[in-house]
Design a protein around this motif. Structure first.
Motif, short mmCIF file in Angstrom:
data_model
loop_
_atom_site.label_atom_id
_atom_site.label_comp_id
_atom_site.label_asym_id
_atom_site.label_seq_id
_atom_site.Cartn_x
_atom_site.Cartn_y
_atom_site.Cartn_z
N VAL A 323 71.81 -26.87 -137.25
CA VAL A 323 70.41 -26.98 -137.69
C VAL A 323 69.57 -27.01 -136.42
CG1 VAL A 323 68.70 -28.32 -138.94
CG2 VAL A 323 71.07 -28.27 -139.75
N THR A 324 68.79 -25.96 -136.20
CA THR A 324 68.03 -25.82 -134.96
C THR A 324 66.65 -26.45 -135.06
OG1 THR A 324 67.05 -23.71 -135.62
CG2 THR A 324 69.24 -23.63 -134.56
N ILE A 325 66.01 -26.54 -133.88
CA ILE A 325 64.62 -27.01 -133.85
C ILE A 325 63.74 -26.12 -134.71
CG2 ILE A 325 62.60 -27.27 -132.37
CD1 ILE A 325 64.47 -29.52 -131.94
N ARG A 326 63.99 -24.82 -134.67
CA ARG A 326 63.20 -23.89 -135.47
C ARG A 326 63.37 -24.18 -136.96
NH1 ARG A 326 63.10 -17.20 -135.45
NH2 ARG A 326 61.09 -17.09 -136.52
N ASP A 327 64.58 -24.45 -137.40
CA ASP A 327 64.81 -24.80 -138.81
C ASP A 327 64.02 -26.04 -139.19
OD1 ASP A 327 66.62 -22.70 -139.08
OD2 ASP A 327 68.32 -23.93 -138.46
N GLU A 344 60.72 -30.85 -127.56
CA GLU A 344 60.71 -29.76 -126.59
C GLU A 344 60.85 -28.42 -127.30
OE1 GLU A 344 63.34 -27.99 -122.89
OE2 GLU A 344 63.42 -30.14 -123.32
N VAL A 345 59.95 -27.50 -126.98
CA VAL A 345 60.02 -26.14 -127.49
C VAL A 345 60.69 -25.29 -126.42
CG1 VAL A 345 58.72 -24.14 -128.28
CG2 VAL A 345 57.97 -26.44 -128.91
N ILE A 365 51.56 -31.84 -131.17
CA ILE A 365 51.85 -32.01 -129.75
C ILE A 365 53.29 -31.57 -129.50
CG2 ILE A 365 51.73 -33.60 -127.78
CD1 ILE A 365 50.18 -35.55 -129.54
N CYS A 366 53.52 -30.89 -128.37
CA CYS A 366 54.88 -30.50 -128.02
C CYS A 366 54.99 -30.43 -126.50
CB CYS A 366 55.25 -29.16 -128.64
SG CYS A 366 54.26 -27.76 -128.04
N THR A 367 56.22 -30.29 -125.99
CA THR A 367 56.43 -30.12 -124.55
C THR A 367 57.09 -28.78 -124.28
OG1 THR A 367 58.66 -31.08 -124.41
CG2 THR A 367 56.82 -32.61 -124.38
N VAL A 368 56.83 -28.25 -123.09
CA VAL A 368 57.37 -26.96 -122.65
C VAL A 368 57.72 -27.08 -121.17
CG1 VAL A 368 56.84 -24.53 -122.22
CG2 VAL A 368 56.06 -25.60 -124.33
N HIS A 369 58.86 -26.53 -120.79
CA HIS A 369 59.22 -26.46 -119.37
C HIS A 369 58.41 -25.34 -118.70
CE1 HIS A 369 62.74 -28.97 -120.24
NE2 HIS A 369 62.81 -29.15 -118.93
N SER A 370 57.71 -25.66 -117.62
CA SER A 370 56.98 -24.62 -116.89
C SER A 370 56.55 -25.17 -115.54
CB SER A 370 55.76 -24.16 -117.68
OG SER A 370 54.75 -25.14 -117.64
N LEU A 377 51.64 -20.69 -120.61
CA LEU A 377 51.30 -19.65 -121.59
C LEU A 377 52.31 -18.51 -121.53
CD1 LEU A 377 47.42 -19.48 -121.17
CD2 LEU A 377 48.77 -20.91 -122.72
N SER A 378 52.73 -18.14 -120.32
CA SER A 378 53.73 -17.07 -120.20
C SER A 378 55.05 -17.47 -120.83
CB SER A 378 53.93 -16.72 -118.72
OG SER A 378 52.74 -16.27 -118.13
N ARG A 379 55.43 -18.74 -120.65
CA ARG A 379 56.68 -19.24 -121.25
C ARG A 379 56.60 -19.19 -122.77
NH1 ARG A 379 61.47 -20.84 -120.87
NH2 ARG A 379 61.12 -22.99 -121.51
N VAL A 380 55.45 -19.59 -123.32
CA VAL A 380 55.29 -19.57 -124.77
C VAL A 380 55.38 -18.13 -125.29
CG1 VAL A 380 53.70 -20.03 -126.67
CG2 VAL A 380 53.98 -21.73 -124.85
#
Length: 487
Positions: A323-327, A344-345, A365-370, A377-380
């Motif tokens: 079961v993934t984060i996307r699910d 974390e996305v 609210i979410c977190t992203v590595h960058s 924005l490029s990572r997203v």
């Protein structure tokens, strides 16, 4: 069956006479001046006391260390014979364990030709308790409030992070099997497994600390265990202001943005403190809203009344049941959330997160590595493309510009401190480019002091953000003086 005393006597008779001691050729740790080949073990918490005692024993002859190892082995074996599988039960009675441990230890020590000192008795007893109840030699560091991360690079190499700096410690696992038993004990508590067919695993300790383990054949020099501790008493916004992570004015601005239901992305590198900042931002959410949190390993500690916590799940041994984060993000949309918080996305779930933000779930609210706000924005964009949808880049950027209101970027500096370096507004599309506007930035011009500590701070750029109009729609008024420059 023979008694313990009879078995100990037989073991002594079977042992050959000791040969003359050969000179030791262990390498020496330059930082501690102790043999790295010795079996150094941790003693009772706090870890600082354990380290001091280990250093004090740096000149102990190897024969004494070997004898302690032999006593540990005998006592541990007798506990297994006496209590059997119950030793590893979660509800093991501590009083019963202590009584058995004292009884067996007394018999073993009575059979020794040379008595052990009181400190060595305490050491043997505590190490066996740590192995059975806790996590062996790393147990003291998990209880040390100054330690934020524990890194085991094989049985003979353990590092900890104290106040943002990595330092080696003298504690050691007895061997690779000892380390693997500890890893198995951790991952089995949350229904995970690690073996040759699945040599990497993410798990968590009961207190929420994040665990990552990699075992051979992927780990060449022995199993690798990394534990990122999560404070039982989470940091508050006032703590971050006191640490210098935030300024007072930027803290007030971020609180207004969360109460005003702006969509916020917290970005930064690994270990920059994104989860801590996410937890602090989440604390600003009003108590009358339904919050759904989605994480790989449940770490967030929210104190609102209406919180629903979801955790992803890896596949089983047959490769099914994942079961993934996307699910979970997709499913959360059917749970009537007021806020969706994603730990974390990191994959195609970015597309579903953007759609949630654009379809009435404001305030997510979410977190992203960058590496920075623009890179976020490029990572997203890249993660949206991972969803396999044949979307033009302009369509993706329009989705991002419409969904995300604010980027909070955090960095870990050379002195080990973690600071928010950018609070950036996502404005709109201009041609093919998303326009960004820095509201607060970190002032690096002050440099470092003589001890290497950073002297800069987060300051306002003096620009009034356009998102204030959106905040006003939710009756959140921000004092314009927040954006005044210090000069």
């Amino acid at each position: 069956m023979s008694t313990l005393s009879e078995r100990l006597a037989a073991m002594r008779q079977a042992q050959p006479s000791p040969a003359p001691a050969a000179p030791r050729h262990d390498t020496v740790d330059a930082t501690t001046n102790t043999p790295s080949g010795g079996k150094r073990r941790a003693t009772p918490a706090p870890a600082a006391v354990a380290d001091a005692e280990l250093r004090a024993r740096g000149g102990r002859p190897s024969g004494d260390e070997d004898r302690l190892g032999e006593v540990r082995s005998i006592v541990h074996g007798e506990l297994l014979n006496t209590l059997g599988p119950r030793l590893y039960e979660a509800d093991l009675d501590q009083d019963e364990l202590d009584q058995e441990l004292r009884t067996i230890l007394a018999e073993v020590l009575a059979s020794q030709e040379r008595p052990l000192s009181a400190s060595d008795r305490l050491r043997v007893t505590q190490e066996i308790r740590d192995d059975i109840i806790g996590y062996g030699p790393i147990e003291p560091y998990l209880h040390d409030v100054d330690v934020s991360e524990v890194m085991v690079n094989g049985p003979d190499s353990i590092f900890v992070e104290r106040k943002g700096r990595l330092t080696p410690v003298l504690a050691r696992f007895a061997d690779e099997d000892h380390l693997r038993r500890t890893i198995d004990k951790i991952v089995s508590q949350v229904g995970r497994r690690v073996d040759e067919s699945s040599p990497m695993v993410d798990a968590r300790l009961p207190d929420g600390s994040r665990v990552n383990a990699v075992v051979p054949p992927l780990a060449v020099d022995g199993s690798i265990l990394t534990i990122r501790k999560f404070a039982a008493d989470p940091y508050t916004a006032e703590d971050l202001v006191r640490f210098g992570t935030l300024s007072r004015t930027s803290r007030d601005f971020l609180e207004a943005c969360v109460r005003g239901r702006l969509n916020v992305v917290v970005s930064g590198s690994t270990g920059a403190g994104k989860t801590t900042t996410l937890n602090v931002l989440s604390s600003f959410i009003p108590d009358d809203e339904r919050i759904v949190t989605i994480e790989d390993a449940a770490e967030l500690q929210l104190h609102q009344e209406h919180v629903v916590r979801l955790e992803s799940r890896p596949s089983n041994i047959e490769g099914r049941g994942a079961v993934t984060i996307r699910d979970l993000v997709k499913n959360s949309l059917r749970m009537r959330p007021d806020r969706i918080i994603v730990g974390e996305v990191r994959d195609a779930s970015a597309l579903d997160m953007l759609q949630a933000m654009n379809t009435g779930h404001d305030g997510s609210i979410c977190t992203v590595h960058s590496n920075g706000p623009r890179d976020t924005l490029s990572r997203v964009e890249t993660m949206v493309l991972m969803a396999g949808m044949d979307l033009p880049i302009r369509a993706i950027r329009e989705q991002v510009a419409s969904a995300v209101d604010l980027i909070v970027h955090q960095s870990r500096f050379r002195d080990g401190s973690r600071r928010i370096t950018h609070i950036t507004e996502v404005e709109r599309m201009e041609g093919e480019v998303i326009t960004l506007q820095d509201i607060f930035v970190f002032d690096h011009s002050q440099g470092y002091d003589s001890d290497g500590r950073v002297l800069g701070r987060l300051t306002s750029t003096g620009l009034r953000p356009k998102l204030l109009d959106k905040l006003r729609e939710y009756n959140v008024i921000v004092d314009p003086m927040i954006f005044a420059t210090a000069g």
